[in-house]
Motif scaffolding. Structure first.
Motif, PDB file in Angstrom:
ATOM      1  N   GLY A 129       0.784  -1.228   0.000  1.00  0.00           N
ATOM      2  CA  GLY A 129       0.000   0.000   0.000  1.00  0.00           C
ATOM      3  C   GLY A 129       0.816   1.279   0.000  1.00  0.00           C
ATOM      4  N   SER A 130       2.000   1.243  -0.610  1.00  0.00           N
ATOM      5  CA  SER A 130       2.780   2.477  -0.716  1.00  0.00           C
ATOM      6  C   SER A 130       2.129   3.407  -1.729  1.00  0.00           C
ATOM      7  N   ALA A 131       2.493   4.689  -1.664  1.00  0.00           N
ATOM      8  CA  ALA A 131       1.928   5.650  -2.612  1.00  0.00           C
ATOM      9  C   ALA A 131       2.597   5.535  -3.977  1.00  0.00           C
ATOM     10  N   LYS A 132       3.783   4.933  -4.013  1.00  0.00           N
ATOM     11  CA  LYS A 132       4.473   4.753  -5.291  1.00  0.00           C
ATOM     12  C   LYS A 132       3.687   3.784  -6.169  1.00  0.00           C
ATOM     13  N   PRO A 133       3.871   3.871  -7.474  1.00  0.00           N
ATOM     14  CA  PRO A 133       3.261   2.847  -8.331  1.00  0.00           C
ATOM     15  C   PRO A 133       3.904   1.499  -8.024  1.00  0.00           C
ATOM     16  N   LYS A 134       3.096   0.450  -8.075  1.00  0.00           N
ATOM     17  CA  LYS A 134       3.622  -0.882  -7.722  1.00  0.00           C
ATOM     18  C   LYS A 134       4.142  -1.606  -8.944  1.00  0.00           C
ATOM     19  N   TYR A 135       5.086  -2.500  -8.711  1.00  0.00           N
ATOM     20  CA  TYR A 135       5.553  -3.381  -9.773  1.00  0.00           C
ATOM     21  C   TYR A 135       5.879  -4.727  -9.148  1.00  0.00           C
ATOM     22  N   TYR A 136       5.128  -5.753  -9.579  1.00  0.00           N
ATOM     23  CA  TYR A 136       5.268  -7.095  -9.015  1.00  0.00           C
ATOM     24  C   TYR A 136       5.995  -7.947 -10.056  1.00  0.00           C
ATOM     25  N   VAL A 137       7.226  -8.313  -9.739  1.00  0.00           N
ATOM     26  CA  VAL A 137       8.007  -9.131 -10.667  1.00  0.00           C
ATOM     27  C   VAL A 137       8.460 -10.388  -9.951  1.00  0.00           C
ATOM     28  N   MET A 138       8.283 -11.524 -10.584  1.00  0.00           N
ATOM     29  CA  MET A 138       8.732 -12.761  -9.960  1.00  0.00           C
ATOM     30  C   MET A 138       9.150 -13.777 -11.018  1.00  0.00           C
TER      31      MET A 138
END
Length: 851
Positions: A28-37
RNA sequence: GCGGGCGUGGCGGAAUUGGUAGACGCAAGGGACUUAAAAUCCCUCGGCUCGUAAGAGCUGUGCCGGUUCGAGUCCGGCUGCCCGCACCA
């Protein structure tokens, strides 16, 4: 000048990253999220260079996106259930849990050593009772909903691993792990209703532009949607008991109904079984069909075999026409209705069958230009387009129109309906294995099958399982399965089947978003993080893991546990790392490190290093423990450091391509590391940079930033490294100190950071920049500086390169044309020729057409 | 059989929407430094022909043809290799 020493430098920076905890992803950070795995590994105990390449790729993306300002989630876990642990337990008499956890320890250490920017606080293993418990919870919810069910049916039985396999795990009729020919057995099994989602799984592929076309196509073919007609052929005489409507068939060619000459049932069709009950000859025929292998070779050479039941059915469009009912070995029970009508003129299998048993062959599709009076089908069925003939009300129609007309007529007669059929079958999820996630139900004599209450989850595995004998260790455990029924309190036994490990891996990315949540999936965190923006793994999972994960996502969404339709917005399938295999004459596999290759002229031979014994060189195959053709990245890292190893595995080959492993590239990677460090370590030459050189260096810097950025975004890591090589070469030609050199070095450190993160930190520190390079923002290029203001344009005459001119960037066609025609060298070349045309491609090339 | 992909130097591989083919690396050869070696640095490096040389010319991305001012890239055919599915009605 001391040489760069990775042995001291690398551990120091890994500790610094840990201390600063900079790879922790914030929910829930204000930064845009990026989920990489990357696909999580099976804990075999040892990392090979294929792992290193895969995880290095993911790490480049993760570090790059982090530098670009994203809140990056880059997690790691362990696909920890499965047969190798049972085999190890059997061989060494140890507990598979112990073996698995020791392997996880070892591999975690190796992965950490690679300097991966992973949020280790979210680590999970599928064999953790906590993880199993959450999986059991959603499994039971799907069971209550009817998406999980039990049925008796023919299943794929692997006689070596002694377990049932899903269709997706049978390759060429053999078990995907054991390679043993699979048998068909009748068993009561657990299934998931993946076929309920067949259409959505197919349609959903269209919403995945960032998936490789190849994978989407493979899934599309696997789902195998076909449009056709499901219809009944009523019996001409007395119906078979229980089948009063007649024989139900499925066809994609209703346009050829007038060409029908027989109807055929699968050997394991229920009607066949009914008829066989009082027909011993038919029963014997069915038995013969069962024996036939399912391997590729067996199917290729299998003869069409049939048995005439003596029954007859009526043709729907001509009640006077009677068709015989046969049982045939090439009819599959689990596709369509398990019965067909045969139209030999336009289907090769039906034709082969008809020729063998002397059945009628009546053509009903006339090829373009053929004469209806003389057209005949000999030994090759006609399967292409044309006009319908010999077909009553369908005559003269093309194939598509005839299909529609035939379906309409059958529907009007009340004999059937247009239907969509899928090749996809339900997913068999139970395995008769002891080292897996238990299916959380009990069998009670009074209440039947009863779910274990959610409060009593997890149903955990007992310790002390005996794997010394083949079969299901859980089933023969002395006490574990005996329990009481949650319904009536009476005595009951636990289900001893465990879940396919593909169930474990079908939702682990949902659990990473909050590994401590009481619910299986924390909805708020899942809504923030999912879908996974970038998933990276091997193409071998195109129709296994990737299809199951998509299905489970949709099932859990419909259960209200997720909001996403698709788990992976972007997919990248990396190539495998392969290596030659080596065996002793006796057949025993050998380690590459024990083998010496001797080259004599054009021939290569191999011998054992220790004894000189002749070694057989085998195929080039994917690195695997069983074939021992595994090369560890640790050896490379010991000699040259982790950064050189990372650069080495990403250099030279594009990430999606398979590579045959050779350690040759590591020297080049090591030189790059040394050259980069030399620039940072060098004392600047205190001499002002003149204005022209200043511009040249700045342009090179900004060009490099653009080139490396574009290459990373385009997944061309090999090109990114090539551009870094070039850039270092430029920087070393500008030893003069000053702001421009500093700008170049500051860019270089950050550009190389995704590939060689330890080196980058050391350089960053040497430069005197504050903070960690891993936390520094990605350098930004000035588009004006990244482009040259003057261009070297090649000049062609009649398509052949004859010279070049210098022109200002963006110069107009007229300006360039004038420059070209004024050029004395070009003029000389054009002597005696008259110019027909001058083509100027802005900033690129000039071509003069002359004769 | 059906579906998909790929053929570029000695090797791994570069090459935007068709616009200088061979970036970058490896290997190889030559040179500098060194007593020597390693390391490091510099130069050469698709093929053929001509030239003492600087250089010039021709040819060249699996094969044949086409489109185009221009093709590794687009189109048609052939060939070789790789992958997926496979008695799917």
């Amino acid at each position: 000048m001391p040489r760069y020493n990775p042995k001291d430098v690398e551990p120091k920076w890994r500790a610094a990253w840990d201390d600063a905890d900079i790879f922790r992803a914030e929910n829930g950070s204000a930064k845009p999220k990026y989920y990489v795995m990357e696909m999580f590994p099976y804990p075999s105990g040892k990392l090979h260079v294929g792992h290193a390449r895969n995880y290095a790729m993911g790490d480049v993306v993760a570090r790059f996106k982090r530098a670009c300002g994203f809140n990056v989630l880059h997690p790691m876990g362990w696909d920890a259930f499965g047969l190798p642990a049972e085999n190890a337990a059997a061989e060494r008499g140890i507990d598979p849990a112990e073996w698995t956890h020791a392997n996880i320890e070892a591999m975690r250490g190796e992965l950490k050593r690679l300097g991966l920017s992973i949020d280790w606080s979210r680590e999970l293993a599928t064999c953790d009772p906590a993880y199993c418990g959450k999986q059991q919870a959603w499994f039971l919810r799907l069971w209550k909903k009817g998406l999980v069910y039990r049925k008796e049916g023919l299943v794929n039985w692997d006689p070596v691993d002694m377990t049932v396999l899903a269709n997706e795990q049978v390759i060429d009729g053999r078990g995907w792990r054991s390679d043993a020919p699979v048998e068909r057995r009748k068993l009561t099994q657990w299934f998931m209703r993946i076929t309920d989602y067949a259409d959505e799984l197919l349609e959903g592929l269209k919403t995945l532009p960032r998936w490789p076309d190849k994978v989407k196509l493979m899934q599309e073919n696997w789902i195998g949607k076909s449009q056709g007609l499901r219809m009944d052929f009523p019996f001409a005489g007395a119906p078979v008991a229980g089948f009063e409507d007649g024989v139900s068939v499925y066809t994609t060619r209703p346009d050829t109904l007038f060409g029908a000459s027989f109807v055929a049932l699968a050997p394991d069709h229920p009607m066949t079984a009914r008829l066989a009950a009082d027909n011993p000859a038919l029963a014997a025929f069915i038995e013969d069909c069962r024996k036939g292998g399912t391997s590729e070779a067996a199917i290729e050479t299998a003869e069409k075999l049939g048995f005439d039941t003596g029954l007859e059915v009526k043709h729907p469009f001509d009640p006077d026409l009677k068709l015989p009912v046969w049982v045939a070995n090439f009819i599959l029970m689990d596709y369509g209705t398990g019965a067909i009508f045969g139209c030999p003129a336009h289907d090769q299998r039906d034709l082969d069958f008809s020729r063998k048993y002397g059945l009628a062959v009546k053509p009903v599709v006339l090829p373009p230009g053929a004469d209806p009076a003389t057209f005949e089908v000999a030994n090759e069925a006609y399967v292409d387009g044309g006009r319908i003939f010999n077909s009553g009300f369908l005559d003269g129609l093309d194939i598509e129109a005839a299909k529609a007309a035939a379906i309409a007529r059958i529907e009007g007669l009340g004999l059937g309906q247009g239907a969509t059929v899928y090749r996809l079958r339900d997913w068999g999820i139970a395995r008769q294995r002891g080292w897996g996630c238990p299916i959380p139900v009990v069998h009670c004599a009074a209440c039947g099958i009863v779910a274990v209450p959610e409060a009593d989850l997890p149903v955990a595995l007992p310790s002390g399982l005996d794997f010394s004998r083949p079969g299901n260790a859980l089933d023969r455990h002395p006490t574990w399965k005996h329990t009481t029924c949650p319904g009536c309190g009476g005595p009951a036994t636990r289900e001893t089947d465990t879940l396919d490990t593909f169930v474990d891996s079908a939702w682990y990315f949902d659990r990473y978003v909050d590994t401590t949540a009481a619910e299986p999936i924390d909805k708020v965190a899942a809504d923030y993080w999912l879908p996974v923006d970038q998933y990276i793994g091997g193409v071998e999972h195109a129709v296994l893991h990737l299809l199951y994960a998509r299905f489970v996502t949709k099932a859990l969404r419909d259960e209200g546990m997720l909001s996403t339709d698709e788990p992976f917005a972007g997919l990248f399938t990396q190539g495998m790392v392969t290596h030659e295999t080596y065996r002793r004459q006796s057949g025993e596999w050998l380690d590459p490190s024990d083998v010496e290759i001797v080259t004599e002229g054009t021939t290569r031979r191999a011998q054992l290093k220790a004894t000189g014994e002749v070694v057989v060189i085998g195929d080039i195959e994917k690195m695997s423990k069983s074939k021992r053709n595994v090369v560890s990245p640790a050896d490379m890292a010991d000699t040259y450091g982790v950064d050189a190893a990372r650069v080495c595995v990403l250099s030279d080959s594009p990430p999606e391509r398979d590579v045959q492993w050779t350690s040759a590239g590591v020297e080049g990677a090591w030189r790059l590391v040394g050259r980069v460090w030399a620039e940072f370590d060098a004392e600047p030459v205190l001499e002002p940079l003149d204005a022209a050189r200043e511009v040249e260096l700045r342009r090179a810097t900004h060009r490099a930033i653009k080139a490396v950025t574009d290459a990373i975004e385009g997944w061309r890591f090999n090109s990114a490294i090539a551009r870094l090589h070039e850039f270092v070469g430029v920087v070393r030609r500008f030893p003069e100190g000053g702001l421009c050199r500093r700008e170049a070095l500051a860019a270089l450190a950050r550009l190389i950071a995704p590939f060689a993160p330890h080196l980058a930190e050391e350089c960053w520190e040497r430069l005197g920049e504050p903070g960690l390079c891993a936390a520094a923002p990605w350098p930004v290029y000035d588009p004006k500086l990244a482009e040259d203001d003057e261009r070297l344009l090649p000049v062609q005459i009649n398509g052949k390169r004859r010279g070049e001119i210098r022109a200002a960037a963006g110069a107009s066609e007229a300006e360039v044309e004038k420059l070209v025609l004024d050029d004395p060298e070009i003029a000389r070349r054009l002597e005696g020729l008259s110019i027909r045309r001058v083509i100027v491609v802005k900033d690129r090339i000039v071509n003069i057409v002359a004769a």
